[in-house]
Design a protein around this motif. Structure first.
Motif, mmCIF file in Angstrom:
data_model
loop_
_atom_site.group_PDB
_atom_site.id
_atom_site.type_symbol
_atom_site.label_atom_id
_atom_site.label_comp_id
_atom_site.label_asym_id
_atom_site.label_seq_id
_atom_site.Cartn_x
_atom_site.Cartn_y
_atom_site.Cartn_z
ATOM 1 N N LEU B 113 0.832 -1.201 0.000
ATOM 2 C CA LEU B 113 0.000 0.000 0.000
ATOM 3 C C LEU B 113 0.871 1.258 0.000
ATOM 4 O O LEU B 113 0.659 2.186 -0.777
ATOM 5 C CB LEU B 113 -0.926 -0.011 1.224
ATOM 6 C CG LEU B 113 -2.028 1.040 1.183
ATOM 7 C CD1 LEU B 113 -3.041 0.705 0.094
ATOM 8 C CD2 LEU B 113 -2.719 1.153 2.542
ATOM 9 N N PHE B 117 1.342 4.263 -3.072
ATOM 10 C CA PHE B 117 1.261 5.719 -2.975
ATOM 11 C C PHE B 117 2.605 6.382 -3.249
ATOM 12 O O PHE B 117 2.665 7.442 -3.870
ATOM 13 C CB PHE B 117 0.722 6.129 -1.602
ATOM 14 C CG PHE B 117 -0.749 5.864 -1.452
ATOM 15 C CD1 PHE B 117 -1.671 6.637 -2.158
ATOM 16 C CD2 PHE B 117 -1.217 4.841 -0.647
ATOM 17 C CE1 PHE B 117 -3.037 6.393 -2.045
ATOM 18 C CE2 PHE B 117 -2.579 4.591 -0.528
ATOM 19 C CZ PHE B 117 -3.490 5.368 -1.228
ATOM 20 N N TRP B 120 3.813 7.547 -6.887
ATOM 21 C CA TRP B 120 3.460 8.836 -7.500
ATOM 22 C C TRP B 120 3.527 10.018 -6.545
ATOM 23 O O TRP B 120 3.768 11.143 -6.954
ATOM 24 C CB TRP B 120 2.095 8.748 -8.183
ATOM 25 C CG TRP B 120 0.972 8.275 -7.301
ATOM 26 C CD1 TRP B 120 0.699 6.984 -6.929
ATOM 27 C CD2 TRP B 120 -0.017 9.086 -6.668
ATOM 28 N NE1 TRP B 120 -0.389 6.948 -6.110
ATOM 29 C CE2 TRP B 120 -0.859 8.219 -5.949
ATOM 30 C CE3 TRP B 120 -0.270 10.448 -6.662
ATOM 31 C CZ2 TRP B 120 -1.938 8.681 -5.204
ATOM 32 C CZ3 TRP B 120 -1.353 10.920 -5.937
ATOM 33 C CH2 TRP B 120 -2.172 10.031 -5.214
ATOM 34 N N ILE B 121 3.364 9.761 -5.227
ATOM 35 C CA ILE B 121 3.374 10.908 -4.309
ATOM 36 C C ILE B 121 4.795 11.417 -4.055
ATOM 37 O O ILE B 121 5.022 12.626 -3.996
ATOM 38 C CB ILE B 121 2.658 10.552 -2.985
ATOM 39 C CG1 ILE B 121 1.152 10.455 -3.248
ATOM 40 C CG2 ILE B 121 2.915 11.612 -1.919
ATOM 41 C CD1 ILE B 121 0.320 10.143 -2.037
#
Lengths: 257, 346
Positions: B113, B117, B120-121
């Motif tokens: 998880l 994220f 791209w974050i």
């Protein structure tokens, strides 16, 4: 004279470019609702003066007040959001957008990026854009690229953008350069109509146009105010005549009356 | 042209037809090797979409998109290195440098998880921060381009030098990792990755289309054409530029992650200077400000590159340079701009 506080006030503003003082202790104030014309020979500091008000330039000395609070240290966009709008000397419209989209951008100046992404233009704003397109006669061209408009059409589009932005203070730099006589007259009418509800400051070379405005005139020379008053008084002022005689640029337009 | 609506529709939709055929028909006819290449090139289309957003629309020519591309690749690469390990084990390369315990910043990448994220974050945050500092100081034009290239070099050298942290020059391999019991390098997983890429290209296109079609997009175009004018209207252009630069960073990260698992490795070469320049060329050739042109440019040029390189390895760079010159001089709006002609947004 009523005790109205000035909307805009410049106090002893001085701007220097590498030792050349473009503005020298300039003092000027505008009452709310006033229509004021600013004239002056080339190099008198007219555009510099607008740059200082709109935050493009920081003066070395002096201060600028809008509704009583200083504008120094504020960015161009903050000053625009306070309610000061500007039309440029040469028309600056967004060439790769249609006139309609140019106006939609002008009308949305108070929005945040997220509002632009997630919110549409409300009905009242759309009607206003449509109305302004009609006023400036660009309904037919509403969907073409603004880059393809004629010079006069661009001038009018930019004036419409300034009106769409709906600022309290409109700074209008040479609005009739390159316009036909009929268009010039319409522009003068438009600015006179805007005054009262808005405060309007017009910089212009065209003396006939200034006369048409029937507004008090401020003469700038070498970065400071030479004199102020109604057109008839100003054009008979020996200092003004000397300044304009000294530079032949506007001699003919001054003398033909 | 208006009297031939079918011609107009043909002009409008042909590029899409090409892409749909590429996505639906080619998986059936192409051998796995070629299909894998197509998947890689399509994933490069996503970083190209981001470049079109910041360059084609907003006028920000970044020569440093490789930074964000690589960050996305590394995020997924680290996760895959950890994913197939028994508890307490370390990725193999750590042993070469005598590293006994997992560096702290690797820890969160055990979580799928978190990795999902981070892909791209992390690039979006790095791009947003870099962008904010640069745009706030009103650095633009050539200075912006040079600055992004300098930043790219900093990252390139840093990653190359960090053997003990991320295996330096060698990079991280992903082929031998397992997802749901299958090797990442297997034909089955690769085919699934191809489909995932197709879906994400469409999603990325849709995002860029949404960003550019309304007033927000008009602001971007206005920033490109006359930014000071926009400031005098009340727009804080810095926030718009920072936002789209971060979005382009996120797209680059996703692109890099997909490219990594379809090439089997992520390495500092992702941040090599020529690669980031090539990305810009794909967009220029495909057509700035067209979005779909960026994807087509990335796919077509890279396919041409691999075909030419198989036959005449020496000549590709000349062909690529020639193509770029041709587009700049003869087709300034790129292949798609030339194909579509100029259209006004209603």
């Amino acid at each position: 004279m009523t005790a109205l506080k000035p909307l805009l006030e410049l106090r002893d503003v001085s701007v220097s470019f590498d030792g050349f003082w473009a503005l020298k202790e300039l003092n000027l104030s505008l009452r709310p609702g006033e229509l004021r014309a600013v004239i002056g020979p080339n190099g008198a500091g007219k555009t510099t003066f607008l740059d200082v008000i709109t935050g493009k330039l920081k003066p070395q000395r002096g201060d600028v007040f809008f509704r009583g609070s200083s504008l120094l240290g504020k960015s161009e966009n903050q000053i625009a959001r306070l309610g000061i709008g500007r039309k440029f000397q040469t028309p600056r419209v967004y060439q790769n957008l249609s006139p309609r989209r140019n106006l939609e951008l002008a009308i949305s100046g108070q929005s945040t990026p997220l509002q632009l992404l997630f919110g549409g233009l409300d009905g009242a704003a759309r009607d206003r854009v449509q109305h302004l397109l009609a006023v400036v006669g660009l309904e037919e061209q509403a969907h073409r690229l603004a880059g393809g408009l004629s010079h006069g059409q661009k001038q009018w589009l930019e004036i419409a953008m300034l009106v769409a932005q709906d600022p309290d203070l409109l700074l209008v730099d040479e609005p009739v350069a390159g316009l036909s006589d009929a268009e010039t007259e319409r522009t003068a009418d438009l600015l006179k109509r805007l005054a009262g509800e808005h405060t309007v400051l017009v910089i212009e070379h065209d003396m006939e146009f200034i006369r048409n405005l029937q507004a008090p005139v401020t003469v700038l020379h070498e970065g400071h105010v030479l004199c102020e008053g109604p057109m008839e008084q100003v054009q008979n002022d020996p200092r003004v005549i000397e300044v304009y005689l000294g530079s032949d640029a506007d001699l003919e337009t001054m003398e033909d009356h | 042209m208006n009297s031939f609506p079918w011609l107009k529709a043909w002009r409008r939709w042909l590029p899409w037809l090409v892409l749909v055929v590429a996505a639906l028909v080619l998986p059936i006819v192409l051998p796995p090797f070629r299909l894998n290449l197509l998947g890689r090139f399509l994933s490069l289309g996503i970083v190209a979409l981001g470049i079109d957003l910041i360059w084609g629309y907003t006028g920000l020519l970044s020569l440093g998109q490789g930074i964000f591309f690589a960050l996305g690749g590394y995020a997924l690469g680290m996760h895959l290195q950890l994913g197939s390990l028994a508890p307490g084990q370390l990725p193999e390369f750590f042993g070469l440098y005598g590293v006994k315990s997992l560096p702290g910043f690797w820890q969160p990448f055990t979580s799928p998880l978190f990795t999902f994220f981070a892909i791209w974050i992390v690039p979006a945050l790095v791009a947003g921060l870099l962008g904010y500092l640069v745009f706030r100081n009103r650095i633009k034009g050539v200075y912006f381009s040079i600055l992004t290239q300098a930043a790219l070099l900093v990252f390139f050298n840093f990653f190359n030098g960090q053997q003990k942290l991320i295996n330096g020059t060698n990079g991280l391999k992903t082929d031998t990792a397992k997802v749901f019991g299958d090797l990442v390098g297997s034909d089955l997983v690769q085919k699934e990755l191809f489909w995932l890429t197709v879906v994400l290209v469409v999603a990325a296109w849709w995002l860029c289309r949404w960003l550019t079609k309304g007033r927000f997009g008009d602001v971007l175009v206005a920033i490109r054409d006359d930014e000071p004018r926009l400031r005098f209207t009340g727009y804080n252009t810095t926030s718009y530029k920072t936002l789209v630069f971060a979005v382009a960073g996120a797209l680059a990260g996703i692109s890099g992650a997909l490219y990594t698992v379809q090439s089997g490795i992520v390495s500092p070469q992702f941040m090599a200077v020529p690669f980031s320049i090539e990305m810009v060329i794909w967009v220029a050739v495909g057509g700035r400000g067209t979005l779909i042109g960026a994807v087509l440019g990335a796919v077509l040029i890279n396919f041409a590159k691999s075909l030419v390189s198989e036959q005449l390895p020496e000549t590709w760079l000349f062909i690529q340079g020639g193509l770029f010159l041709l587009v700049v001089t003869a087709l300034p709006d790129g292949l798609l701009g030339w194909w579509w002609r100029r259209e006004v947004k209603p």
